[in-house]
Design a protein around this motif. Structure first.
Motif, PDB file in Angstrom:
ATOM      1  N   ALA A 289     -35.302 -25.929  65.042  1.00 40.08           N
ATOM      2  CA  ALA A 289     -36.142 -26.010  65.820  1.00 40.08           C
ATOM      3  C   ALA A 289     -36.992 -24.891  67.389  1.00 40.08           C
ATOM      4  O   ALA A 289     -37.998 -24.190  67.872  1.00 40.08           O
ATOM      5  N   ASP A 290     -35.777 -24.916  68.115  1.00 39.01           N
ATOM      6  CA  ASP A 290     -35.211 -24.236  69.179  1.00 39.01           C
ATOM      7  C   ASP A 290     -35.245 -22.388  69.323  1.00 39.01           C
ATOM      8  O   ASP A 290     -35.643 -21.878  69.814  1.00 39.01           O
ATOM      9  N   VAL A 291     -34.504 -22.397  67.773  1.00 44.16           N
ATOM     10  CA  VAL A 291     -34.071 -20.448  67.914  1.00 44.16           C
ATOM     11  C   VAL A 291     -35.207 -19.626  66.747  1.00 44.16           C
ATOM     12  O   VAL A 291     -35.307 -18.873  67.009  1.00 44.16           O
ATOM     13  N   GLY A 292     -35.947 -20.845  65.850  1.00 45.49           N
ATOM     14  CA  GLY A 292     -36.657 -19.941  64.652  1.00 45.49           C
ATOM     15  C   GLY A 292     -35.490 -19.370  63.731  1.00 45.49           C
ATOM     16  O   GLY A 292     -34.868 -19.426  63.912  1.00 45.49           O
ATOM     17  N   VAL A 293     -36.046 -19.789  62.470  1.00 41.98           N
ATOM     18  CA  VAL A 293     -35.743 -19.054  61.545  1.00 41.98           C
ATOM     19  C   VAL A 293     -34.804 -17.829  61.136  1.00 41.98           C
ATOM     20  O   VAL A 293     -33.960 -17.859  61.084  1.00 41.98           O
ATOM     21  N   ASP A 294     -35.815 -16.876  62.501  1.00 46.20           N
ATOM     22  CA  ASP A 294     -35.291 -15.772  62.035  1.00 46.20           C
ATOM     23  C   ASP A 294     -34.028 -15.183  62.464  1.00 46.20           C
ATOM     24  O   ASP A 294     -32.959 -14.283  62.844  1.00 46.20           O
ATOM     25  N   ALA A 295     -33.513 -16.382  63.644  1.00 47.16           N
ATOM     26  CA  ALA A 295     -32.230 -15.928  64.325  1.00 47.16           C
ATOM     27  C   ALA A 295     -31.275 -16.641  63.413  1.00 47.16           C
ATOM     28  O   ALA A 295     -30.201 -16.606  64.210  1.00 47.16           O
ATOM     29  N   LEU A 296     -31.763 -17.708  62.496  1.00 42.43           N
ATOM     30  CA  LEU A 296     -30.638 -18.178  61.818  1.00 42.43           C
ATOM     31  C   LEU A 296     -29.539 -16.864  61.104  1.00 42.43           C
ATOM     32  O   LEU A 296     -29.954 -15.822  60.661  1.00 42.43           O
ATOM     33  N   LEU A 297     -28.221 -17.107  61.294  1.00 43.60           N
ATOM     34  CA  LEU A 297     -27.235 -16.071  60.560  1.00 43.60           C
ATOM     35  C   LEU A 297     -27.533 -16.307  58.796  1.00 43.60           C
ATOM     36  O   LEU A 297     -27.237 -16.909  57.988  1.00 43.60           O
ATOM     37  N   VAL A 298     -27.454 -15.107  58.392  1.00 47.37           N
ATOM     38  CA  VAL A 298     -27.446 -15.114  56.618  1.00 47.37           C
ATOM     39  C   VAL A 298     -26.270 -14.679  56.249  1.00 47.37           C
ATOM     40  O   VAL A 298     -25.582 -13.643  56.580  1.00 47.37           O
ATOM     41  N   HIS A 299     -26.191 -15.837  55.129  1.00 50.87           N
ATOM     42  CA  HIS A 299     -24.699 -15.454  55.333  1.00 50.87           C
ATOM     43  C   HIS A 299     -24.023 -14.256  53.923  1.00 50.87           C
ATOM     44  O   HIS A 299     -25.155 -13.826  53.310  1.00 50.87           O
ATOM     45  N   ASP A 300     -22.983 -13.853  54.394  1.00 52.16           N
ATOM     46  CA  ASP A 300     -22.971 -11.862  53.437  1.00 52.16           C
ATOM     47  C   ASP A 300     -21.160 -12.427  53.196  1.00 52.16           C
ATOM     48  O   ASP A 300     -20.046 -11.869  54.027  1.00 52.16           O
ATOM     49  N   GLU A 301     -21.364 -12.794  51.790  1.00 54.27           N
ATOM     50  CA  GLU A 301     -19.112 -13.299  51.871  1.00 54.27           C
ATOM     51  C   GLU A 301     -18.738 -11.354  51.300  1.00 54.27           C
ATOM     52  O   GLU A 301     -17.948 -11.838  51.405  1.00 54.27           O
ATOM     53  N   ALA A 302     -19.777 -10.774  51.111  1.00 56.77           N
ATOM     54  CA  ALA A 302     -19.163  -9.625  50.499  1.00 56.77           C
ATOM     55  C   ALA A 302     -18.679  -8.480  51.934  1.00 56.77           C
ATOM     56  O   ALA A 302     -17.993  -7.585  51.492  1.00 56.77           O
ATOM     57  N   ARG A 303     -19.279  -9.049  53.099  1.00 58.85           N
ATOM     58  CA  ARG A 303     -19.438  -8.129  54.271  1.00 58.85           C
ATOM     59  C   ARG A 303     -17.782  -7.950  54.451  1.00 58.85           C
ATOM     60  O   ARG A 303     -16.018  -8.462  54.058  1.00 58.85           O
ATOM     61  N   THR A 304     -17.329  -6.989  54.473  1.00 57.00           N
ATOM     62  CA  THR A 304     -15.729  -6.319  54.446  1.00 57.00           C
ATOM     63  C   THR A 304     -15.128  -7.107  55.934  1.00 57.00           C
ATOM     64  O   THR A 304     -13.840  -7.178  55.615  1.00 57.00           O
ATOM     65  N   ASP A 305     -16.076  -6.721  56.937  1.00 58.61           N
ATOM     66  CA  ASP A 305     -15.791  -6.936  58.386  1.00 58.61           C
ATOM     67  C   ASP A 305     -15.242  -8.341  57.867  1.00 58.61           C
ATOM     68  O   ASP A 305     -16.258  -9.341  57.682  1.00 58.61           O
ATOM     69  N   PRO A 306     -13.940  -9.033  58.450  1.00 52.90           N
ATOM     70  CA  PRO A 306     -13.611 -10.336  58.053  1.00 52.90           C
ATOM     71  C   PRO A 306     -14.004 -11.246  59.448  1.00 52.90           C
ATOM     72  O   PRO A 306     -13.596 -12.741  59.594  1.00 52.90           O
ATOM     73  N   SER A 307     -14.296 -10.659  60.243  1.00 55.11           N
ATOM     74  CA  SER A 307     -14.760 -11.822  61.613  1.00 55.11           C
ATOM     75  C   SER A 307     -15.952 -12.646  61.706  1.00 55.11           C
ATOM     76  O   SER A 307     -15.794 -13.974  61.813  1.00 55.11           O
ATOM     77  N   THR A 308     -16.692 -12.268  60.652  1.00 53.90           N
ATOM     78  CA  THR A 308     -18.291 -12.851  60.708  1.00 53.90           C
ATOM     79  C   THR A 308     -17.438 -14.842  59.743  1.00 53.90           C
ATOM     80  O   THR A 308     -16.775 -15.764  60.271  1.00 53.90           O
ATOM     81  N   ALA A 309     -16.613 -14.304  58.407  1.00 52.09           N
ATOM     82  CA  ALA A 309     -15.655 -15.619  57.928  1.00 52.09           C
ATOM     83  C   ALA A 309     -15.200 -16.180  58.801  1.00 52.09           C
ATOM     84  O   ALA A 309     -14.968 -17.778  58.909  1.00 52.09           O
ATOM     85  N   PHE A 310     -14.313 -15.656  59.597  1.00 52.33           N
ATOM     86  CA  PHE A 310     -13.308 -16.162  60.048  1.00 52.33           C
ATOM     87  C   PHE A 310     -14.329 -16.739  61.065  1.00 52.33           C
ATOM     88  O   PHE A 310     -13.642 -18.275  61.521  1.00 52.33           O
ATOM     89  N   ALA A 311     -15.832 -16.138  61.715  1.00 45.13           N
ATOM     90  CA  ALA A 311     -15.602 -17.306  62.812  1.00 45.13           C
ATOM     91  C   ALA A 311     -16.304 -18.584  62.031  1.00 45.13           C
ATOM     92  O   ALA A 311     -16.593 -19.580  62.467  1.00 45.13           O
TER      93      ALA A 311
END
Lengths: 622, 346
Positions: free
Chosen positions: B267-289
């Protein structure tokens, strides 16, 4: 005397021991190795002993940084790198300081005079120049300015002076080649091949070699010239081989003879790493080499591969064996084929990584928790490492057991001419994998029992992928036969006895007594002491006294006739590079009053040392 | 290297199996109520669906309660020694690429005594499936703190609390260059099966952390997030390609924040602000976060596939080198090898 092509007469000697010594960066191992190769091609029998510091590059010019290579060449068959050298090549003051004491009285000292400056003399702890004064009066000194002569010879080649200086070891090699009438072509061809594509280096090394060769002629060193004639050796094709290479080739051969893919799991450790290196070069023999994250993973991966039906091998030295102990125990419990190679070095702990010792026998025999018997075999010469690698595989595969194969730093790095076997004569190693049910249960259903035993008390080698006979194995005690986990005390006692018996009854060849069967004194050896014992025994017998020698390759189980042989001699001595490990086992097993002869200085026994021991033991110490 | 020792069987149809075919004749001996039972059941029920052969399936374990797992599967299996299962499985998988090799172990086995083997198996991307049963306690030795026990944990060996910070196994795996990392828990069979299937299908090393309840020595360790009535608010499902959102009403989500991620109210940020999960992302930093969202199972915790990237598998490269040397030099000729150094004839 032998007439040379130039028409002059050169005195002959039966054998010659030369020690090359210099700073770690001086290329002494390479120089010694090239001299050895030329001698091998010339037809001498020979044996070598490289000795180098544990540091890759100790401070230049320091005593700790001295690297040495000893070669013994002869016109008859020899067993060791020799006693005291007749010739010392010292490329700097530190090498002279550390190595001079080993030289025979009246021996020849060849030095690179250019290095004897105040700075190097101080680093070596000399307060004066030993080339002047009486230090070397007991020896024949050849003082050659090798560095400056090499630079001078190379000055028109366009090589930088610093690079030219690096070729000075080839100057020394050229000089030695002239003095001892070595063929020059093999060395020149080797330089061309080794440095192919680097024309300036080829030119500098060739020039330095030729300059050294010419120096002998022009500096009127003819009275130093001697020749060691080729030895009479059995007919056949020879190569000069060191123990680690022979061992690696033996493992390759075992793979070929059994038809099994080889899986080596290994972690780098001195002095065993060369086996990993060598096998890594021969993957076309269906060899997989896996450099693991640690010693435990190395043996673990090898055991996993063995479970999958490959010939699993791990290679290491003493500290690594200590780490592998638990997995060896698992292999004993799983009854799977596995080869553990221990290239022993000085211990305990990090000890003397680059020096030899053979103090891991008791660890090999008993160094696992619980009653955990394992066959142990030991190679006796560099070339024997080939045969014993095959023998280790044969025992492991046939009897489904881990096998400890012992070598040591001396065998690993020293070399000897090897009469190459005819590949067709090597005996195949038969393989049999379990292929189906082997038992009927109480309901009349066919089942598979992973611990049902054959005539050798070996269980089936039942590899994953085989339909129908899925089963579970593990380190927990299991019911004999069914292999199901069992905590039953009587079954555990039965399994312990069975594991002991199945190793104890592995047939091994009887020992043969060499020397005089009616002697008072018997020497019992194992591993790399063979050469020194055999040479000492020959010398003593040549002087008319009686002495006998038996040598153990199989340490567990021991040859069936050993007890009887031991009981036939009033005196039994056991020379070992430890404080007396085999001697304990012999006293324990055979109630014989065997006594130790120990050497733990990081160097192998010399024949002279053992000759003296034998003379003392056999009465008059003349 | 490429010739396996038995006919592959890949050309024949895989026989249809049912759960019972995957159950061994051994009595299961975990404590009544142990979370391991539900994991075992989930896997035994899944195996028939994977379309694999029992004889081509191997379970390798170390020591610990979880490590009894192979005894209960009617496949090939090895119950080895403490910590070493990943190393043994590595050798087996490299030698026999025709096999499906599973490794099962607990947090003590895999993260303490066997930590080194685990990280290197992940780094090398050995083709094995690792199931890490994390109950945050030593069970078989009767209740000492483990490398995943929370700091301050009172146990027999830490009567006034443990002094150590725990491992976060998902963070550790991502840091160890793992190409497939997932988390699930023993209270949700279907989620477990989904994760196990994904692990099986992934080429190279896969690791699934399974939050598993030890009802004797650490009962309820994950209750605050896995109990049915709290699950919706406390588990954050990760679904590839979808915004990361949770809560009974979907009222919470995960958004990027300050170089990492944070939990937000939609409700605070809106749906569009949510992170879309990308398990195939080569850079591991989001998965780590994402793995750092919860320090322990007392805060909303992501479950699902954190990371699934295609990266060269070790065994393939290793076998490629054998093939390369074979094609460069022909099959090994022993006589030629023995004559490969300078020789002379007498």
């Amino acid at each position: 005397m032998t007439e040379t092509s130039a028409g002059s007469l050169v005195p002959e000697v039966g054998r010659l021991v030369i020690r090359f010594a210099g700073d770690s960066g001086d290329g002494m191992q390479l120089t010694g190795d090239r001299f050895t190769s030329a001698s091998a091609l010339f037809g001498n029998d020979l044996a070598t002993l490289p000795e180098y510091p544990a540091e890759i590059r100790a401070p230049a010019g320091s005593l700790a940084g001295v690297s040495a290579f000893q070669v013994h060449i002869s016109d008859h068959d020899i067993f060791t790198p020799g006693d005291a050298p007749h010739v010392l090549v010292a490329m700097n003051p530190a090498a002279l300081k550390t190595e001079l004491g080993t030289l025979v009285d009246g021996g020849t000292v060849i030095v690179n005079a250019d290095t004897f400056n105040d700075r190097n003399l101080a680093k070596a702890g000399y307060d004066h120049d030993p080339l002047e004064g009486d230090d070397l009066s007991a020896y024949r000194l050849i003082s050659a300015p090798m560095t400056s002569l090499t630079k001078e010879a190379c000055k028109d080649l366009g090589v930088k002076p610093r690079d030219a200086e690096r070729s000075k070891n080839f100057f020394a090699l050229g000089l030695l080649s002239w003095m001892y009438s070595r063929p020059v072509e093999p060395t020149l061809e080797w330089i061309d091949a080794k440095f192919k594509g680097r024309d300036l280096i080829v030119a500098a090394n060739r020039t330095a070699f030729n300059a050294g060769h010419a120096y002998g002629e022009t500096a009127e060193l003819s009275d130093h010239k001697v020749i060691v004639r080729p030895a009479e050796m059995p007919a056949g094709t020879y190569t000069n081989i060191n123990g680690n290479t022979a061992l690696a080739w033996g493992l390759v051969a075992a793979g070929q003879l059994s038809g099994l893919p080889l899986f080596l799991g290994s972690y780098p450790i001195t002095p065993a790493s060369d086996i990993l290196h060598e096998l890594s070069r021969h993957k076309q023999f269906n060899v997989a080499t896996f450099q693991a994250e640690d010693e435990i993973a190395a043996i673990g991966s090898a055991l996993g591969a063995a479970y999958g039906g490959h010939l699993g091998i791990t290679t290491t030295s003493g500290p690594g064996v200590a780490l592998k102990g638990e997995t060896m125990g698992l292999a004993v419990s799983l009854e799977l084929p596995l080869i553990i190679v221990n290239i022993q070095r000085g211990g305990p702990s990090t000890g003397l990584p680059t020096k030899t010792e053979a103090a891991d026998l008791l660890m090999s025999m008993y160094g696992r928790h619980g009653e955990s018997p394992m066959p142990v075999i030991a190679a006796r010469t560099p070339a024997d490492c080939f045969d014993q690698a095959i023998e280790a595989a044969r025992i492991a595969i046939k009897y489904r057991t881990p096998v400890m194969l012992l070598s040591d730093g001396y065998l690993a790095n020293s070399s000897e001419p090897w009469l190459l076997p005819d590949v067709e004569d090597l005996e195949p190693i038969p393989i049999e994998f379990a292929s189906g049910f082997n038992q009927v249960d109480e309901n009349g259903d066919e089942v598979f029992w992973p611990y049902l035993r054959d005539d050798n008390l070996a269980r089936p080698w039942a590899i994953p992928g085989t339909p129908e006979i899925m089963h579970r194995i593990g380190g927990l005690e299991k019911q004999d036969g069914s292999g199901n986990v069992s905590y039953d005390g009587a079954n555990h006692a039965h399994m312990i006895a069975l594991r002991a018996e199945r190793i104890a009854r592995i047939p091994v060849p009887d020992v043969e007594v060499s020397g005089d069967a009616d002697a008072e004194l018997l020497l019992v050896g194992w591993g790399s002491t063979w050469g020194a014992i055999a040479a000492a025994v020959r010398r003593v017998r040549d002087s008319g006294r009686k002495v006998a020698h038996v040598h153990l390759t199989h340490l567990n189980p021991m040859p069936a006739n050993l007890g009887e042989v031991l009981s036939g001699f009033p005196k039994v001595l056991v020379p070992e590079m430890n404080l007396g490990q085999l001697v304990r086992i012999l006293r324990d097993e055979f109630l014989v009053d065997a006594r130790p002869v120990s050497k733990v200085s990081g160097q192998p026994f010399t024949p002279g040392e053992l000759q003296q021991v034998i003379l003392t033991e056999t009465g008059d110490d003349s | 290297m490429t010739d396996t020792l038995l006919p592959d069987g890949g050309t024949e149809d895989v026989p249809v199996t049912k759960r019972a075919d995957w159950q061994s004749d051994q009595e299961v001996r975990w404590c009544p109520g142990c979370g391991d039972y539900s994991i075992l059941t989930a896997l035994q029920l899944l195996m028939p669906d994977l379309g694999v052969r029992r004889e081509k399936t191997v379970f390798v374990s170390g020591i610990g309660c979880a490590a009894r797992f192979p005894y209960y599967m009617n496949t090939y299996g090895m119950h080895s020694i403490h910590g070493r299962a990943p190393a043994i499985a590595t050798g087996l998988a490299l030698a026999r690429p025709d096999l499906d090799v599973w490794v099962v172990g607990g947090d003590g086995d895999m993260l303490s005594i066997g930590g080194n083997h685990l990280i290197h198996a992940l780094r090398r991307n050995i083709d094995i499936n690792i199931l890490l049963f994390n109950n945050q306690i030593y069970g078989l030795t009767k209740g000492q703190f483990s490398p995943t026990s929370e700091r301050g944990k009172v146990t027999k060996s830490s009567p006034i609390g443990s002094c150590a910070t725990p491992f976060n196994p998902v963070s550790l795996a991502i840091g160890a260059e793992a190409s497939f990392v997932a988390r699930t828990h023993d209270m949700d069979r279907h989620h477990m099966q989904e994760m196990f299937r994904r692990a099986y299908e992934h080429p190279g090393a896969s690791i699934v952390e399974v939050y598993q309840n030890c009802n004797v020595f650490n009962d309820g360790a994950f209750e605050t997030i896995t109990k049915k009535d709290v699950r919706d608010d406390m588990l954050i499902p990760l679904r590839h390609g979808e915004p990361i959102r949770f809560g009974t009403e979907g009222q919470f989500g995960v958004a990027r924040h300050d170089g990492g991620v944070e939990i937000v109210e939609v409700a605070d940020v809106g749906v569009d602000a949510l992170l879309v999960h990308d398990e195939a992302r080569t850079d591991p930093s989001t998965a780590f976060a994402l793995s750092r969202l919860a320090e322990g199972p007392d805060r909303p915790t992501p479950v699902g596939v954190f990371r699934a990237v295609d990266r060269g598998e070790y065994g393939e490269a290793m076998r490629g080198q054998v093939d390369q040397m074979e094609s460069d030099r022909g099959n090994g000729d022993l006589r030629a090898l023995l004559h490969s150094l300078p020789t002379w004839t007498v």
